[in-house]
Design a protein around this motif. Structure first.
Motif, PDB file in Angstrom:
ATOM      1  N   LYS A 197      -1.634  42.574 -32.932  1.00 29.79           N
ATOM      2  CA  LYS A 197      -1.539  41.713 -31.748  1.00 29.79           C
ATOM      3  C   LYS A 197      -2.412  40.473 -31.898  1.00 29.79           C
ATOM      4  N   LEU A 198      -3.605  40.648 -32.448  1.00 31.24           N
ATOM      5  CA  LEU A 198      -4.505  39.513 -32.634  1.00 31.24           C
ATOM      6  C   LEU A 198      -3.927  38.532 -33.644  1.00 31.24           C
ATOM      7  N   TYR A 199      -3.437  39.029 -34.778  1.00 36.05           N
ATOM      8  CA  TYR A 199      -2.897  38.144 -35.802  1.00 36.05           C
ATOM      9  C   TYR A 199      -1.635  37.421 -35.314  1.00 36.05           C
ATOM     10  N   GLU A 200      -0.815  38.120 -34.562  1.00 38.37           N
ATOM     11  CA  GLU A 200       0.387  37.475 -34.035  1.00 38.37           C
ATOM     12  C   GLU A 200       0.015  36.406 -33.014  1.00 38.37           C
ATOM     13  N   GLY A 201      -1.027  36.688 -32.227  1.00 34.25           N
ATOM     14  CA  GLY A 201      -1.505  35.699 -31.269  1.00 34.25           C
ATOM     15  C   GLY A 201      -2.064  34.469 -31.968  1.00 34.25           C
ATOM     16  N   ASP A 244      -7.029  23.476 -45.139  1.00 36.49           N
ATOM     17  CA  ASP A 244      -6.552  24.188 -43.939  1.00 36.49           C
ATOM     18  C   ASP A 244      -5.214  24.875 -44.231  1.00 36.49           C
ATOM     19  N   ILE A 245      -4.316  24.150 -44.870  1.00 34.39           N
ATOM     20  CA  ILE A 245      -2.985  24.698 -45.168  1.00 34.39           C
ATOM     21  C   ILE A 245      -3.106  25.879 -46.129  1.00 34.39           C
ATOM     22  N   TYR A 246      -3.936  25.708 -47.144  1.00 36.99           N
ATOM     23  CA  TYR A 246      -4.185  26.811 -48.075  1.00 36.99           C
ATOM     24  C   TYR A 246      -4.733  28.027 -47.338  1.00 36.99           C
ATOM     25  N   THR A 247      -5.697  27.788 -46.439  1.00 40.77           N
ATOM     26  CA  THR A 247      -6.342  28.876 -45.699  1.00 40.77           C
ATOM     27  C   THR A 247      -5.334  29.643 -44.859  1.00 40.77           C
ATOM     28  N   LEU A 248      -4.467  28.923 -44.141  1.00 41.22           N
ATOM     29  CA  LEU A 248      -3.460  29.603 -43.313  1.00 41.22           C
ATOM     30  C   LEU A 248      -2.498  30.419 -44.169  1.00 41.22           C
ATOM     31  N   ALA A 249      -2.014  29.818 -45.245  1.00 39.28           N
ATOM     32  CA  ALA A 249      -1.051  30.527 -46.107  1.00 39.28           C
ATOM     33  C   ALA A 249      -1.679  31.779 -46.705  1.00 39.28           C
ATOM     34  N   TRP A 250      -2.893  31.646 -47.209  1.00 35.51           N
ATOM     35  CA  TRP A 250      -3.510  32.781 -47.889  1.00 35.51           C
ATOM     36  C   TRP A 250      -3.935  33.863 -46.904  1.00 35.51           C
ATOM     37  N   TYR A 251      -4.603  33.469 -45.806  1.00 34.22           N
ATOM     38  CA  TYR A 251      -5.097  34.471 -44.866  1.00 34.22           C
ATOM     39  C   TYR A 251      -3.963  35.211 -44.164  1.00 34.22           C
ATOM     40  N   PHE A 252      -2.899  34.497 -43.793  1.00 29.58           N
ATOM     41  CA  PHE A 252      -1.805  35.203 -43.118  1.00 29.58           C
ATOM     42  C   PHE A 252      -1.012  36.073 -44.093  1.00 29.58           C
ATOM     43  N   GLU A 270       7.596  34.448 -40.367  1.00 27.63           N
ATOM     44  CA  GLU A 270       8.622  33.621 -41.003  1.00 27.63           C
ATOM     45  C   GLU A 270       8.588  32.207 -40.444  1.00 27.63           C
ATOM     46  N   HIS A 271       8.423  32.098 -39.120  1.00 29.57           N
ATOM     47  CA  HIS A 271       8.341  30.781 -38.480  1.00 29.57           C
ATOM     48  C   HIS A 271       7.107  30.029 -38.976  1.00 29.57           C
ATOM     49  N   LEU A 272       5.986  30.734 -39.069  1.00 30.98           N
ATOM     50  CA  LEU A 272       4.737  30.123 -39.524  1.00 30.98           C
ATOM     51  C   LEU A 272       4.887  29.585 -40.946  1.00 30.98           C
ATOM     52  N   PHE A 273       5.397  30.399 -41.857  1.00 31.88           N
ATOM     53  CA  PHE A 273       5.518  29.978 -43.249  1.00 31.88           C
ATOM     54  C   PHE A 273       6.587  28.898 -43.419  1.00 31.88           C
ATOM     55  N   ASP A 274       7.656  28.956 -42.637  1.00 33.14           N
ATOM     56  CA  ASP A 274       8.669  27.899 -42.692  1.00 33.14           C
ATOM     57  C   ASP A 274       8.076  26.570 -42.238  1.00 33.14           C
TER      58      ASP A 274
END
Length: 205
Positions: A119-123, A140-148, A162-166
Motif C-alpha cells: 500500500k505504501l509503495y503504490e501510494g 532522480d529518474i535512475y532512483t525511481l526506476a531502480w527503487y521501484f 506499468e504506468h510509472l515505468f511507461d
C-alpha cells in the motif's frame, strides 16, 4: 570531512548527556548526519532509535519521518519498529503533504531496509506520477526506476507500476541519451529489465 574527529566528540557527548536530553529534531539530525558521513556507530544508532520510538509521533515533522526512514534504511536497521510508526503516520497524513525530496528519502529508506507495505509503495507511485517527471534530474529518474524495480521484486506486482515505468520511459526518451551518465543509464535499463518493462528503443539507448 567524514573522517573529522568531531564525530567522535559528538558521539561521546551524546552518550555522556544521554539521548533523552535531546529534542526530537536534534536526534533526527544527529542520526542523519552520522549515517550520511558513514560514521554510524551501532550503539549510537540503536540508542537514538529506541529514544525516538518512545516519543509521541506528533512530535515528528514530515521531514523528520523521511530522514529517519532513510537513515535507518542506509544503516541496515531492517528490524526497526520505527518503519511501522513512520508508515502508519505517512498513510494517516497522506503523501500529498510530503515534499518530493522527502518522498525520495522515504522510498530509499524503505527499499534499502526491505520494509514498507504494498500500500505504501503504490501510494508513493501515485504521488510521484501526480507531481510529474519533467523536472527530475538524471539521478532522480535512475532512483525511481531502480527503487521501484526493487520494491516490486520484494513485494510482488504493484498496481500502477506499468504506468510509472511507461511514464518514466517517455521522459527518458524525451530527454535523450546524452542527458544521462553511462552508469545511470545502465542502472535505469537494469531496473526496467528487472520488472519486465522497457521498449526496444529504451533498452538500446
Amino acid at each position: 570531512m567524514t573522517n573529522a574527529k568531531v564525530f567522535n566528540l559528538v558521539k561521546d557527548e551524546v552518550f555522556s548527556r544521554g539521548v533523552g536530553t535531546f529534542e526530537t529534531h536534534e536526534l533526527v539530525l544527529i542520526l542523519y548526519s552520522f549515517v550520511c558521513a558513514q560514521r554510524q556507530n551501532i550503539k549510537l544508532v540503536e540508542e537514538i532509535e529506541s529514544e525516538l520510538l518512545s516519543r509521541d509521533v506528533e512530535e515528528f515533522r514530515n521531514s523528520h519521518l523521511c530522514q529517519v526512514a532513510w537513515s535507518l534504511g542506509r544503516a541496515r536497521k531492517s528490524d526497526s519498529k520505527m518503519f511501522d510508526v513512520i508508515e502508519g503516520r505517512v498513510l494517516q497524513c497522506g503523501l500529498h503533504q510530503f515534499s518530493k525530496s522527502g518522498k525520495f528519502m522515504l522510498l530509499g529508506g524503505c527499499v534499502e531496509a526491505k520494509r514498507g507495505s504494498r500500500k505504501l509503495y503504490e501510494g508513493l507511485q501515485v504521488s510521484f506520477l501526480k507531481s510529474g517527471f519533467s523536472d527530475l534530474t538524471a539521478t532522480d529518474i535512475y532512483t525511481l526506476a531502480w527503487y521501484f524495480s526493487e520494491a516490486e521484486n520484494d513485494t510482488g506486482p504493484l498496481i500502477n507500476t506499468e504506468h510509472l515505468f511507461d511514464t518514466l520511459e517517455r521522459e527518458i526518451l524525451a530527454k535523450g541519451k546524452l542527458f544521462f551518465k553511462k552508469h545511470l543509464l545502465h542502472g535505469i535499463k537494469n531496473g526496467f529489465r528487472k520488472v519486465g518493462k522497457g521498449s526496444k528503443e529504451l533498452l538500446e539507448l
